[in-house]
Design a protein around this motif. Structure first.
Motif, PDB file in Angstrom:
ATOM      1  N   UNK A   1      29.819  51.525  18.397  1.00  0.00           N
ATOM      2  CA  UNK A   1      28.916  52.435  17.715  1.00  0.00           C
ATOM      3  C   UNK A   1      29.587  53.816  17.655  1.00  0.00           C
ATOM      4  N   UNK A   2      29.659  54.354  16.441  1.00  0.00           N
ATOM      5  CA  UNK A   2      30.337  55.638  16.286  1.00  0.00           C
ATOM      6  C   UNK A   2      29.321  56.774  16.109  1.00  0.00           C
ATOM      7  N   UNK A   3      29.826  57.988  15.944  1.00  0.00           N
ATOM      8  CA  UNK A   3      28.950  59.162  15.836  1.00  0.00           C
ATOM      9  C   UNK A   3      28.049  59.093  14.609  1.00  0.00           C
ATOM     10  N   UNK A   4      28.550  58.519  13.507  1.00  0.00           N
ATOM     11  CA  UNK A   4      27.730  58.409  12.299  1.00  0.00           C
ATOM     12  C   UNK A   4      26.511  57.527  12.554  1.00  0.00           C
ATOM     13  N   UNK A   5      26.706  56.421  13.265  1.00  0.00           N
ATOM     14  CA  UNK A   5      25.583  55.526  13.572  1.00  0.00           C
ATOM     15  C   UNK A   5      24.549  56.227  14.446  1.00  0.00           C
ATOM     16  N   UNK A   6      25.017  56.976  15.434  1.00  0.00           N
ATOM     17  CA  UNK A   6      24.094  57.703  16.319  1.00  0.00           C
ATOM     18  C   UNK A   6      23.309  58.736  15.526  1.00  0.00           C
ATOM     19  N   UNK A   7      24.002  59.462  14.656  1.00  0.00           N
ATOM     20  CA  UNK A   7      23.373  60.494  13.835  1.00  0.00           C
ATOM     21  C   UNK A   7      22.310  59.870  12.920  1.00  0.00           C
ATOM     22  N   UNK A   8      22.646  58.724  12.298  1.00  0.00           N
ATOM     23  CA  UNK A   8      21.699  58.035  11.403  1.00  0.00           C
ATOM     24  C   UNK A   8      20.459  57.593  12.168  1.00  0.00           C
ATOM     25  N   UNK A   9      20.671  57.021  13.348  1.00  0.00           N
ATOM     26  CA  UNK A   9      19.535  56.512  14.127  1.00  0.00           C
ATOM     27  C   UNK A   9      18.615  57.648  14.581  1.00  0.00           C
ATOM     28  N   UNK A  10      19.206  58.794  14.963  1.00  0.00           N
ATOM     29  CA  UNK A  10      18.384  59.949  15.348  1.00  0.00           C
ATOM     30  C   UNK A  10      17.597  60.473  14.144  1.00  0.00           C
ATOM     31  N   UNK A  11      18.248  60.499  13.001  1.00  0.00           N
ATOM     32  CA  UNK A  11      17.583  60.984  11.779  1.00  0.00           C
ATOM     33  C   UNK A  11      16.378  60.114  11.440  1.00  0.00           C
ATOM     34  N   UNK A  12      16.540  58.791  11.521  1.00  0.00           N
ATOM     35  CA  UNK A  12      15.445  57.878  11.197  1.00  0.00           C
ATOM     36  C   UNK A  12      14.349  57.949  12.251  1.00  0.00           C
ATOM     37  N   UNK A  13      14.738  57.963  13.522  1.00  0.00           N
ATOM     38  CA  UNK A  13      13.753  57.962  14.604  1.00  0.00           C
ATOM     39  C   UNK A  13      12.891  59.221  14.579  1.00  0.00           C
ATOM     40  N   UNK A  14      13.503  60.356  14.273  1.00  0.00           N
ATOM     41  CA  UNK A  14      12.764  61.626  14.268  1.00  0.00           C
ATOM     42  C   UNK A  14      12.239  61.995  12.882  1.00  0.00           C
ATOM     43  N   UNK A  15      12.501  61.145  11.884  1.00  0.00           N
ATOM     44  CA  UNK A  15      12.045  61.346  10.505  1.00  0.00           C
ATOM     45  C   UNK A  15      12.447  62.720   9.976  1.00  0.00           C
ATOM     46  N   UNK A  16      13.751  62.978  10.036  1.00  0.00           N
ATOM     47  CA  UNK A  16      14.281  64.271   9.611  1.00  0.00           C
ATOM     48  C   UNK A  16      14.858  64.172   8.208  1.00  0.00           C
ATOM     49  N   UNK A  17      14.643  65.195   7.410  1.00  0.00           N
ATOM     50  CA  UNK A  17      15.248  65.299   6.091  1.00  0.00           C
ATOM     51  C   UNK A  17      16.530  66.124   6.199  1.00  0.00           C
ATOM     52  N   UNK A  18      17.333  66.103   5.137  1.00  0.00           N
ATOM     53  CA  UNK A  18      18.600  66.832   5.167  1.00  0.00           C
ATOM     54  C   UNK A  18      18.399  68.329   5.371  1.00  0.00           C
ATOM     55  N   UNK A  19      17.384  68.891   4.717  1.00  0.00           N
ATOM     56  CA  UNK A  19      17.161  70.337   4.871  1.00  0.00           C
ATOM     57  C   UNK A  19      16.716  70.683   6.290  1.00  0.00           C
ATOM     58  N   UNK A  20      15.999  69.785   6.953  1.00  0.00           N
ATOM     59  CA  UNK A  20      15.619  70.025   8.347  1.00  0.00           C
ATOM     60  C   UNK A  20      16.851  69.956   9.261  1.00  0.00           C
ATOM     61  N   UNK A  21      17.765  69.055   8.949  1.00  0.00           N
ATOM     62  CA  UNK A  21      18.987  68.948   9.746  1.00  0.00           C
ATOM     63  C   UNK A  21      19.822  70.212   9.593  1.00  0.00           C
ATOM     64  N   UNK A  22      19.869  70.768   8.369  1.00  0.00           N
ATOM     65  CA  UNK A  22      20.588  72.036   8.144  1.00  0.00           C
ATOM     66  C   UNK A  22      19.982  73.137   9.014  1.00  0.00           C
ATOM     67  N   UNK A  23      18.640  73.206   9.052  1.00  0.00           N
ATOM     68  CA  UNK A  23      17.963  74.226   9.867  1.00  0.00           C
ATOM     69  C   UNK A  23      18.257  74.028  11.351  1.00  0.00           C
ATOM     70  N   UNK A  24      18.278  72.776  11.805  1.00  0.00           N
ATOM     71  CA  UNK A  24      18.561  72.497  13.221  1.00  0.00           C
ATOM     72  C   UNK A  24      19.976  72.934  13.573  1.00  0.00           C
ATOM     73  N   UNK A  25      20.932  72.669  12.687  1.00  0.00           N
ATOM     74  CA  UNK A  25      22.315  73.084  12.948  1.00  0.00           C
ATOM     75  C   UNK A  25      22.451  74.601  12.932  1.00  0.00           C
ATOM     76  N   UNK A  26      21.649  75.283  12.119  1.00  0.00           N
ATOM     77  CA  UNK A  26      21.719  76.746  12.074  1.00  0.00           C
ATOM     78  C   UNK A  26      21.139  77.385  13.331  1.00  0.00           C
TER      79      UNK A  26
END
Length: 157
Positions: A1-26
């Motif tokens: 399992x690589x970082x992309x898979x982990x990132x995808x699973x977190x995104x689905x589990x927490x129901x995050x959209x791309x714009x929310x991920x941008x805000x989290x990274x900021x």
């Protein structure tokens, strides 16, 4: 399992959209565009696929901690944030489904009368009942000429 898979699973589990991920990274002063984030979630065989490095995933996880728990000065309850995200997602899905299923005109059934109830459909429309033997056979039109192929060989008689 690589970082992309982990990132995808977190995104689905927490129901995050791309714009929310941008805000989290900021939140941790790490800037990525929505396009770059979309490239992280593509299939590995896609030409625009981008591998998620350790630095991106580390900054996302640190930002996620701040997003869900808050800071020491302004703590949050993580479950409240998750429920809030779920409500936003449900609201967006409901709005999209309502917008997608809006008929141009409303259907209004015609009122039935007693006379129409007792007769069959063919009698009401005045048409004669269907009989397959009444069909007229249409002549077959030959589209392609019959051609005799010799295949380059002379036949001996």
């Amino acid at each position: 399992m690589n970082n992309n898979d982990i990132f995808k699973k977190l995104r689905v589990a927490l129901q995050l959209r791309d714009d929310q991920i941008v805000e989290i990274l900021e939140l941790v002063d790490f800037r990525m565009s929505k396009g770059e984030i979309g490239n992280l979630f593509r299939n590995a065989d896609h030409p625009d696929f981008m591998e998620c490095g350790d630095q991106v995933l580390r900054n996302f996880l640190n930002g996620l901690v701040i997003h869900l728990r808050g800071t020491k000065e302004n703590p949050k309850n993580a479950m409240d944030v998750i429920r809030q995200n779920q409500e936003v997602v449900k609201k967006n899905v409901a709005e999209k489904s309502k917008a997608a299923f809006k008929p141009d005109t409303e259907y209004k059934p015609k009122p039935k009368t007693d006379a129409n109830k007792t007769r069959g459909k063919a009698e009401r429309s005045g048409a004669k009942p269907f009989n397959p033997k009444d069909k007229k056979s249409a002549q077959k039109i030959q589209v392609v000429e019959k051609v005799q192929y010799k295949n380059g060989k002379n036949k001996k008689s």
